[in-house]
Design a protein around this motif. Structure first.
Motif, PDB file in Angstrom:
ATOM      1  N   TRP A  21     -28.980  35.823  11.066  1.00  0.00           N
ATOM      2  CA  TRP A  21     -27.838  36.256  11.858  1.00  0.00           C
ATOM      3  C   TRP A  21     -28.381  36.868  13.133  1.00  0.00           C
ATOM      4  CZ3 TRP A  21     -22.802  35.320  11.100  1.00  0.00           C
ATOM      5  CH2 TRP A  21     -22.402  34.880   9.834  1.00  0.00           C
ATOM      6  N   GLU A  22     -27.928  36.372  14.296  1.00  0.00           N
ATOM      7  CA  GLU A  22     -28.422  36.876  15.571  1.00  0.00           C
ATOM      8  C   GLU A  22     -27.260  37.244  16.489  1.00  0.00           C
ATOM      9  OE1 GLU A  22     -31.266  34.295  17.468  1.00  0.00           O
ATOM     10  OE2 GLU A  22     -32.611  34.346  15.741  1.00  0.00           O
ATOM     11  N   MET A  23     -27.429  38.397  17.137  1.00  0.00           N
ATOM     12  CA  MET A  23     -26.484  38.872  18.143  1.00  0.00           C
ATOM     13  C   MET A  23     -27.313  39.189  19.387  1.00  0.00           C
ATOM     14  SD  MET A  23     -24.070  42.289  17.923  1.00  0.00           S
ATOM     15  CE  MET A  23     -25.422  43.357  17.474  1.00  0.00           C
ATOM     16  N   TRP A  24     -26.782  38.881  20.573  1.00  0.00           N
ATOM     17  CA  TRP A  24     -27.538  39.071  21.804  1.00  0.00           C
ATOM     18  C   TRP A  24     -26.858  40.095  22.707  1.00  0.00           C
ATOM     19  CZ3 TRP A  24     -27.921  33.187  23.247  1.00  0.00           C
ATOM     20  CH2 TRP A  24     -28.678  32.518  22.271  1.00  0.00           C
ATOM     21  N   LEU A  25     -27.674  40.886  23.385  1.00  0.00           N
ATOM     22  CA  LEU A  25     -27.216  41.814  24.406  1.00  0.00           C
ATOM     23  C   LEU A  25     -28.329  41.983  25.426  1.00  0.00           C
ATOM     24  CD1 LEU A  25     -28.235  45.178  23.411  1.00  0.00           C
ATOM     25  CD2 LEU A  25     -27.189  43.986  21.492  1.00  0.00           C
ATOM     26  N   ARG A  26     -28.071  42.746  26.476  1.00  0.00           N
ATOM     27  CA  ARG A  26     -29.082  42.984  27.518  1.00  0.00           C
ATOM     28  C   ARG A  26     -29.120  44.460  27.876  1.00  0.00           C
ATOM     29  NH1 ARG A  26     -31.078  38.281  30.018  1.00  0.00           N
ATOM     30  NH2 ARG A  26     -29.899  36.434  29.410  1.00  0.00           N
ATOM     31  N   ASP A  27     -30.309  44.909  28.293  1.00  0.00           N
ATOM     32  CA  ASP A  27     -30.418  46.282  28.767  1.00  0.00           C
ATOM     33  C   ASP A  27     -29.995  46.335  30.239  1.00  0.00           C
ATOM     34  OD1 ASP A  27     -32.607  45.690  30.460  1.00  0.00           O
ATOM     35  OD2 ASP A  27     -34.026  46.916  29.339  1.00  0.00           O
ATOM     36  N   PRO A  28     -29.984  47.501  30.872  1.00  0.00           N
ATOM     37  CA  PRO A  28     -29.503  47.589  32.256  1.00  0.00           C
ATOM     38  C   PRO A  28     -30.272  46.735  33.262  1.00  0.00           C
ATOM     39  CG  PRO A  28     -29.478  49.748  31.266  1.00  0.00           C
ATOM     40  CD  PRO A  28     -30.174  48.829  30.294  1.00  0.00           C
ATOM     41  N   ASP A  29     -31.527  46.377  32.972  1.00  0.00           N
ATOM     42  CA  ASP A  29     -32.306  45.521  33.864  1.00  0.00           C
ATOM     43  C   ASP A  29     -32.191  44.047  33.503  1.00  0.00           C
ATOM     44  OD1 ASP A  29     -33.502  47.186  35.845  1.00  0.00           O
ATOM     45  OD2 ASP A  29     -34.729  48.063  34.263  1.00  0.00           O
ATOM     46  N   GLY A  30     -31.375  43.727  32.513  1.00  0.00           N
ATOM     47  CA  GLY A  30     -31.200  42.335  32.112  1.00  0.00           C
ATOM     48  C   GLY A  30     -32.179  41.854  31.063  1.00  0.00           C
ATOM     49  N   VAL A  31     -33.004  42.758  30.506  1.00  0.00           N
ATOM     50  CA  VAL A  31     -33.928  42.370  29.448  1.00  0.00           C
ATOM     51  C   VAL A  31     -33.103  41.974  28.226  1.00  0.00           C
ATOM     52  CG1 VAL A  31     -35.765  43.165  27.883  1.00  0.00           C
ATOM     53  CG2 VAL A  31     -35.783  43.851  30.306  1.00  0.00           C
ATOM     54  N   ARG A  32     -33.338  40.761  27.737  1.00  0.00           N
ATOM     55  CA  ARG A  32     -32.570  40.255  26.597  1.00  0.00           C
ATOM     56  C   ARG A  32     -33.030  40.926  25.307  1.00  0.00           C
ATOM     57  NH1 ARG A  32     -32.152  33.969  25.060  1.00  0.00           N
ATOM     58  NH2 ARG A  32     -34.045  34.478  23.992  1.00  0.00           N
ATOM     59  N   ILE A  33     -32.066  41.327  24.498  1.00  0.00           N
ATOM     60  CA  ILE A  33     -32.333  41.949  23.203  1.00  0.00           C
ATOM     61  C   ILE A  33     -31.624  41.118  22.146  1.00  0.00           C
ATOM     62  CG2 ILE A  33     -32.032  44.016  21.792  1.00  0.00           C
ATOM     63  CD1 ILE A  33     -31.941  45.601  24.474  1.00  0.00           C
ATOM     64  N   VAL A  34     -32.383  40.664  21.155  1.00  0.00           N
ATOM     65  CA  VAL A  34     -31.836  39.894  20.042  1.00  0.00           C
ATOM     66  C   VAL A  34     -31.809  40.819  18.832  1.00  0.00           C
ATOM     67  CG1 VAL A  34     -32.090  37.836  18.598  1.00  0.00           C
ATOM     68  CG2 VAL A  34     -32.854  37.788  20.976  1.00  0.00           C
ATOM     69  N   VAL A  35     -30.609  41.077  18.321  1.00  0.00           N
ATOM     70  CA  VAL A  35     -30.436  41.914  17.142  1.00  0.00           C
ATOM     71  C   VAL A  35     -30.262  40.971  15.953  1.00  0.00           C
ATOM     72  CG1 VAL A  35     -29.033  43.710  16.071  1.00  0.00           C
ATOM     73  CG2 VAL A  35     -29.387  43.718  18.550  1.00  0.00           C
ATOM     74  N   VAL A  36     -31.120  41.141  14.945  1.00  0.00           N
ATOM     75  CA  VAL A  36     -31.225  40.164  13.863  1.00  0.00           C
ATOM     76  C   VAL A  36     -31.001  40.808  12.508  1.00  0.00           C
ATOM     77  CG1 VAL A  36     -32.812  38.545  12.725  1.00  0.00           C
ATOM     78  CG2 VAL A  36     -32.913  38.848  15.200  1.00  0.00           C
ATOM     79  N   GLU A  37     -30.239  40.105  11.662  1.00  0.00           N
ATOM     80  CA  GLU A  37     -30.124  40.461  10.248  1.00  0.00           C
ATOM     81  C   GLU A  37     -30.721  39.308   9.448  1.00  0.00           C
ATOM     82  OE1 GLU A  37     -26.781  40.764   6.731  1.00  0.00           O
ATOM     83  OE2 GLU A  37     -26.170  41.338   8.757  1.00  0.00           O
ATOM     84  N   ILE A  38     -31.624  39.644   8.528  1.00  0.00           N
ATOM     85  CA  ILE A  38     -32.235  38.625   7.673  1.00  0.00           C
ATOM     86  C   ILE A  38     -31.518  38.658   6.325  1.00  0.00           C
ATOM     87  CG2 ILE A  38     -34.349  37.824   6.569  1.00  0.00           C
ATOM     88  CD1 ILE A  38     -35.896  39.324   8.783  1.00  0.00           C
ATOM     89  N   PRO A  39     -30.789  37.575   5.978  1.00  0.00           N
ATOM     90  CA  PRO A  39     -30.076  37.555   4.699  1.00  0.00           C
ATOM     91  C   PRO A  39     -31.020  37.737   3.508  1.00  0.00           C
ATOM     92  CG  PRO A  39     -29.318  35.778   6.121  1.00  0.00           C
ATOM     93  CD  PRO A  39     -30.539  36.370   6.766  1.00  0.00           C
ATOM     94  N   LYS A  40     -30.485  38.297   2.442  1.00  0.00           N
ATOM     95  CA  LYS A  40     -31.292  38.582   1.243  1.00  0.00           C
ATOM     96  C   LYS A  40     -31.990  37.351   0.684  1.00  0.00           C
ATOM     97  CE  LYS A  40     -28.607  42.564  -0.427  1.00  0.00           C
ATOM     98  NZ  LYS A  40     -28.695  43.242   0.799  1.00  0.00           N
ATOM     99  N   ASP A  41     -31.376  36.172   0.828  1.00  0.00           N
ATOM    100  CA  ASP A  41     -31.960  34.961   0.247  1.00  0.00           C
ATOM    101  C   ASP A  41     -32.822  34.163   1.238  1.00  0.00           C
ATOM    102  OD1 ASP A  41     -29.865  34.157   1.870  1.00  0.00           O
ATOM    103  OD2 ASP A  41     -29.087  32.682   0.442  1.00  0.00           O
ATOM    104  N   HIS A  42     -33.080  34.717   2.412  1.00  0.00           N
ATOM    105  CA  HIS A  42     -33.884  34.010   3.415  1.00  0.00           C
ATOM    106  C   HIS A  42     -35.355  34.005   2.989  1.00  0.00           C
ATOM    107  CE1 HIS A  42     -35.795  33.000   7.224  1.00  0.00           C
ATOM    108  NE2 HIS A  42     -34.628  32.494   7.569  1.00  0.00           N
TER     109      HIS A  42
END
Length: 128
Positions: free
Chosen positions: A98-119
């Motif tokens: 599971w991935e969600m994307w956002l950026r910091d004030p300078d535009g640095v991309r941040i990927v927030v990740v959840e790893i499912p239990k069965d991955h």
């Protein structure tokens, strides 16, 4: 080469704005502070926001910061409550994260990740 520790150093155009983003909006815990900089815990790594040593330009970062969380949906709500703009809501990727994307004030991309239990990343490969 034997690496003893590592961190990502960001030198933002607006130090107070970026410091507040990582500290107050993302809520990262502070590992240490020094005059002109703050180092944050980021799981097994560190992110340093420094107001020194760079040019007057924003940080440039071609890749992305990859931050694993326990629950990406709860994290999305928490970030929204702190006024963080989500660039892309959580999506289950073909590779199983599971991935969600956002950026910091300078535009640095941040990927927030959840790893499912069965991955496969979470499975113990020592057991048949």
């Amino acid at each position: 080469m034997q690496v003893l520790s590592s961190r990502i150093i960001l030198r933002p155009a607006d130090y107070p704005l970026t410091l507040a983003f990582y500290r107050d909006r993302l809520g990262l815990a502070i590992a240490r502070e020094y005059p002109g900089g703050t180092v944050f815990f980021a799981g097994q790594g560190l992110i340093e926001v420094a107001a020194h040593g760079g040019t007057d330009a924003s940080s440039t970062f071609e890749g992305a910061l990859w931050l694993q969380v326990r629950d990406v949906t709860e994290t999305q709500q928490e970030l929204a409550d702190h006024g963080v703009s989500i660039e892309r809501e959580p999506v289950l990727e073909p590779w199983g994260l599971w991935e969600m994307w956002l950026r910091d004030p300078d535009g640095v991309r941040i990927v927030v990740v959840e790893i499912p239990k069965d991955h496969p990343i979470r499975l113990d490969s020592r057991r048949p």
